[in-house]
Design an enzyme around this catalytic site. Sequence first.
Site, PDB file in Angstrom:
ATOM      1  N   GLY A 185       0.820  -1.205   0.000  1.00  0.00           N
ATOM      2  CA  GLY A 185       0.000   0.000   0.000  1.00  0.00           C
ATOM      3  C   GLY A 185       0.846   1.242   0.000  1.00  0.00           C
ATOM      4  O   GLY A 185       2.063   1.181  -0.208  1.00  0.00           O
ATOM      5  N   ASN A 186       0.203   2.384   0.197  1.00  0.00           N
ATOM      6  CA  ASN A 186       0.939   3.646   0.279  1.00  0.00           C
ATOM      7  C   ASN A 186       0.263   4.548   1.296  1.00  0.00           C
ATOM      8  O   ASN A 186      -0.793   4.217   1.831  1.00  0.00           O
ATOM      9  CB  ASN A 186       1.051   4.300  -1.113  1.00  0.00           C
ATOM     10  CG  ASN A 186      -0.296   4.648  -1.701  1.00  0.00           C
ATOM     11  OD1 ASN A 186      -0.998   5.513  -1.197  1.00  0.00           O
ATOM     12  ND2 ASN A 186      -0.673   3.940  -2.757  1.00  0.00           N
ATOM     13  N   ARG A 187       0.868   5.683   1.545  1.00  0.00           N
ATOM     14  CA  ARG A 187       0.422   6.541   2.645  1.00  0.00           C
ATOM     15  C   ARG A 187      -0.578   7.604   2.237  1.00  0.00           C
ATOM     16  O   ARG A 187      -0.819   8.544   2.982  1.00  0.00           O
ATOM     17  CB  ARG A 187       1.631   7.220   3.299  1.00  0.00           C
ATOM     18  CG  ARG A 187       2.548   6.244   3.997  1.00  0.00           C
ATOM     19  CD  ARG A 187       3.660   6.996   4.718  1.00  0.00           C
ATOM     20  NE  ARG A 187       4.703   6.098   5.183  1.00  0.00           N
ATOM     21  CZ  ARG A 187       4.608   5.353   6.279  1.00  0.00           C
ATOM     22  NH1 ARG A 187       3.530   5.411   7.036  1.00  0.00           N
ATOM     23  NH2 ARG A 187       5.597   4.552   6.614  1.00  0.00           N
ATOM     24  N   SER A 188      -1.174   7.485   1.078  1.00  0.00           N
ATOM     25  CA  SER A 188      -2.145   8.500   0.680  1.00  0.00           C
ATOM     26  C   SER A 188      -3.283   8.582   1.700  1.00  0.00           C
ATOM     27  O   SER A 188      -3.852   7.565   2.082  1.00  0.00           O
ATOM     28  CB  SER A 188      -2.720   8.154  -0.693  1.00  0.00           C
ATOM     29  OG  SER A 188      -3.763   9.050  -1.006  1.00  0.00           O
TER      30      SER A 188
END
Length: 237
Positions: free
Chosen positions: A33-36
Site C-alpha cells: 500500500g501507500n500513505r495516501s
Amino acid sequence: SRPDALPRDLVGRRVVVSAGGTREPLDPVRFLGNRSSGKQGYALARTAAARGADVTLVSAHTLPLPEPAGVDLVRVGTAEELRAAVHAAAADADIVVMAAAVADFRPAERAEYKIKKTGRDPDPVALVRNPDVLAELVEARSGDPERKAQVIVGFAAETGDSGADVLDHARDKLARKGCDLLVVNAVGEGKAFGTEDNSGWLLAADGAERPIALGSKAQMATEVWDAVANMLGSVRE
Ligand code: CTP
Ligand code: CA
C-alpha cells in the site's frame, strides 16, 4: 470561504474524482500500500459538488474521512478495481481528476491462502506493472469523438534530484501523460524555487504554468476547479 459563496460554475457537469491509495494484495491478509490519506481527492469532490457538479468519487483506501455530501461514492481496493470504476464513470464525464495514489506495481501472484512462514528464508516478492489509468483515459478520449471536450487532470508529487528540478520532472510527466492539467506538489525541500508558499504548480498542456500556494486542501481544490472551469468549452486539437 463559505460554501454558499462558491461559484456555481460546474452545474450540469459530470465529474469523476479518484482519491486515496490502492492496496495490492499478496494474500488474503497482506497488501502493498501507500500513505495516501485521500484528503485532497475528497476535498476536490466536495468542492466540485458545492459548485454544482454531478460527482462520482472513486475512493481507494483513505484515512477515516467524512463522506462528501451529495457525491456518488464508489469504493475500490486495487488499481485494477480503480481502473474499472474510473473508466466506467469517465465514459460520459466532462472532467476526470486523478488524485488517487495508484500503485505502480502489484505482486505478480496473489496467494489464495495466507502465506505461512517456513524454516527457510522467504522467496522474494515478484512484482508486475499496473496499468497507467491516467494515460489510458487520455488514450480513450482520443478515440471517442463524444469525449473531445473532456478535461483530464493528473496529480504529481515530485522531488528534485541531481539531474533535474521539480518543474523539469513535472513538465516531462505532463507531456508523457498527455493530460490537460497537472497539479504538481513539490515534496521535500524546494530550496531553489523561491518562497516557501509556492510549493506547488498548475501546469497546463498549452504551456501555461502558475504557482499555487499550498494552503488547505480545500484551497487547493478551489484553485484546481478555477483552472478547470476556465478550460471548459475550449477546443483541443
Ligand atoms: N496514475 C495512474 N495510474 C498509475 C499511476 C499513476 O492513473 N498506475 C496517475 C495518478 O493518479 C496521478 C498521475 O498518474 O494523477 C501521476 O502519478 P505519478 O505516480 O506521479 O506518475 P507516474 O507516471 O507513476 O510516475 P512516477 O515514476 O514518478 O511514480
Ligand atoms: Ca507512480
